[in-house]
Design an enzyme around this catalytic site. Structure first.
Site, PDB file in Angstrom:
ATOM      1  CE1 TYR A 161      -4.326   0.304  -0.425  1.00 12.72           C
ATOM      2  CE2 TYR A 161      -4.392  -1.709   0.759  1.00 12.72           C
ATOM      3  CZ  TYR A 161      -4.872  -0.734   0.025  1.00 12.72           C
ATOM      4  OH  TYR A 161      -6.242  -0.949  -0.370  1.00 12.72           O
ATOM      5  CD  GLU A 196      -4.992   4.766   0.984  1.00 10.07           C
ATOM      6  OE1 GLU A 196      -4.998   5.651   1.562  1.00 10.07           O
ATOM      7  OE2 GLU A 196      -5.628   3.871   0.448  1.00 10.07           O
ATOM      8  CG  ASP A 199      -8.384  11.232 -23.676  1.00 11.94           C
ATOM      9  OD1 ASP A 199      -7.070  10.433 -24.011  1.00 11.94           O
ATOM     10  OD2 ASP A 199      -9.474  10.779 -23.072  1.00 11.94           O
ATOM     11  CB  THR A 238      -4.880   4.591 -21.698  1.00  9.69           C
ATOM     12  OG1 THR A 238      -4.578   4.790 -23.021  1.00  9.69           O
ATOM     13  CG2 THR A 238      -6.112   4.814 -21.120  1.00  9.69           C
ATOM     14  CE  LYS A 289      -7.401   2.956 -25.490  1.00  9.65           C
ATOM     15  NZ  LYS A 289      -7.302   3.818 -24.207  1.00  9.65           N
ATOM     16  NE  ARG A 335      -5.805  -3.766 -20.167  1.00 12.42           N
ATOM     17  CZ  ARG A 335      -6.407  -3.238 -21.136  1.00 12.42           C
ATOM     18  NH1 ARG A 335      -7.363  -2.301 -21.006  1.00 12.42           N
ATOM     19  NH2 ARG A 335      -6.043  -3.515 -22.350  1.00 12.42           N
TER      20      ARG A 335
END
Ligand code: DSN
Length: 424
Positions: A57, A59, A203, A229, A232, A238
């Site tokens: 973790y 955060e 984008d 993203t 691609k 991903r």
């Protein structure tokens, strides 16, 4: 020392899952993958995705975390940030977005108030759901005005964008798409945004690899923020990425965490860092140029076989083929082609009279096959495979025989044999 009893490797631990994973590997090796948003990542990126970092973790942000044990996570995230900034020439990068849709929502959260007006390219014209389409949170919590493309040449009509912007005074204008085969004029968008006092946000999910490879103009100098993203044309894991001007850095970081997300996916962050490193190489630059050359060559080959292409061709990595004249829809063609080992997706064409779930067109992208090493010389064969399968699907009203599909799958396998799939 013996291994813990719960720790056998996947094939032994869960043969059912392993069988499905192996099946997907084989499918990716043996099929002609023409989905414009997909690719093959390198072995190095795949290895990073499977790293122990998934156990941790984290955060917060490097140097400001809510957990201990950041000896390796902090330098790793900082490395990913530095590589992203250098790669795109950006003042700030946030590498934590889980994917493109949360990245876009984070930008809205950072820059706008709920109910503010946004403008984006309409979904049926090639835009993305998260640019304000009515069923998306971006169209529900913000007042969205959508622009389109011209009926005659299927290009974004910047006069319409300007007229709508002057009429509706948006706070934010999206420049981006997921099914538009032409370049975006970011400078022209920026001038419209400046005229109405809007933030311009690009984008570039589809074209990020082309941008860093010099095969598409960069939006970074023109925009308040740029989202993408990473999986691609950029050929990473991903995930998502936000780049911005320094003045928006704090707001964007706060919007990603704690505004929208919890702990970052550190294994994905590591894989992003690897992919950013790969994308900074001359080999990747050549890859990006090759994608565009391949798309243009495939467009020529399909035009020569009588197909109708939205906007008449392409400047980027994808083509939209209007199948109206064949008598079958994009969905019917896509399903039949999939049985033949050719993967793509049915896609709406501008002013499509059919429904989005059963549209008139197909979207054909070349990033994945370019990653296998195919070049312009192979696009004639790709077009022949596509044409043979579409023609038979049309002749049989979408139901080619099993025998035909088996023969096609063998032809596809044989054609791809000299071009090994990276990473697998
Ligand atoms: N779903 C992606 C695509 O295929 O274009 C966009 O988010």
């Amino acid at each position: 020392m013996t291994e813990p009893a719960f720790d056998p490797p996947l094939p032994e631990a869960d043969p059912e899952v392993w069988r499905l994973v192996q099946g997907e590997d084989a499918r990716q090796r043996e099929s002609l993958r023409l989905i414009a948003s997909e690719n093959y990542v390198s072995r190095a990126v795949l290895q990073a995705c499977a790293a122990s970092l998934t156990n941790k973790y984290a955060e917060g942000y490097p140097g400001r975390r809510y957990y201990e044990g950041m000896d390796f996570i902090d330098p790793l995230e900082s490395l990913a940030i530095d590589r992203a900034k250098a790669l795109f020439g950006a003042e700030h990068a946030n590498v934590q977005p889980y994917s493109g849709s949360p990245a876009n929502l984070a930008v809205l959260l950072a820059l706008l108030q709920p109910g503010d007006v946004t403008m984006g390219l309409a979904l049926p014209a090639g835009g993305h759901l998260t640019h304000g389409w009515k069923v998306s949170a971006t169209g529900i919590y913000y007042r969205s005005v959508q622009y389109g493309v011209r009926r005659d040449d299927h290009r974004i009509d910047l006069d319409e964008v300007r007229a709508l912007a002057l009429q509706h005074r948006p706070k934010l204008i999206w420049a981006g798409h997921s099914a538009y085969p032409r370049q975006l004029d970011f400078a022209a968008f920026a001038s419209i945004a400046a005229e109405v006092g809007a933030h311009l946000v690009a984008d570039i999910a589809h074209i990020a690899g082309l941008v860093v490879g010099g095969a598409h103009p960069s939006p970074v100098p023109h925009c308040a923020a740029v989202t993408t993203t990473t999986h691609k044309t950029l050929r990473g894991p991903r995930g998502g990425l936000i780049l911005s001007k320094a003045e928006h850095a704090a707001a964007i970081d706060k919007a990603v965490f704690p505004g929208l997300q919890g702990g970052p996916h550190n294994h994905t962050t590591a894989a992003k860092a690897v992919a950013f490193g790969e994308a900074a190489t001359p080999a990747f630059r050549a890859y990006a140029q090759q994608i565009v050359a391949n798309a243009k060559a495939l467009a020529e080959q399909l035009l020569a076989r009588g197909y109708t292409l939205v906007s008449g061709g392409t400047d980027n990595h994808l083509l939209l083929v209007d199948l109206t004249a064949t008598g079958i829809s994009g969905r019917v063609a896509g399903t039949a082609l999939s049985r033949c080992g050719i993967e793509l997706n049915g896609n709406a064409i501008p002013f499509d009279p059919r429904k989005p779930f059963d549209p008139s067109g197909i979207r054909v992208g070349v990033p994945a096959l370019t990653s296998r090493g195919l070049g312009t010389a192979q696009m004639n064969d790709v077009a022949t495979l596509l044409h043979d399968a579409i023609a038979e699907a049309a002749r049989t009203a979408g139901n080619p025989s099993d025998e035909f599909c088996t023969t096609m799958r063998a032809r596809v396998r044989e054609f791809l044999a000299p071009w090994p799939a990276p990473g697998l």
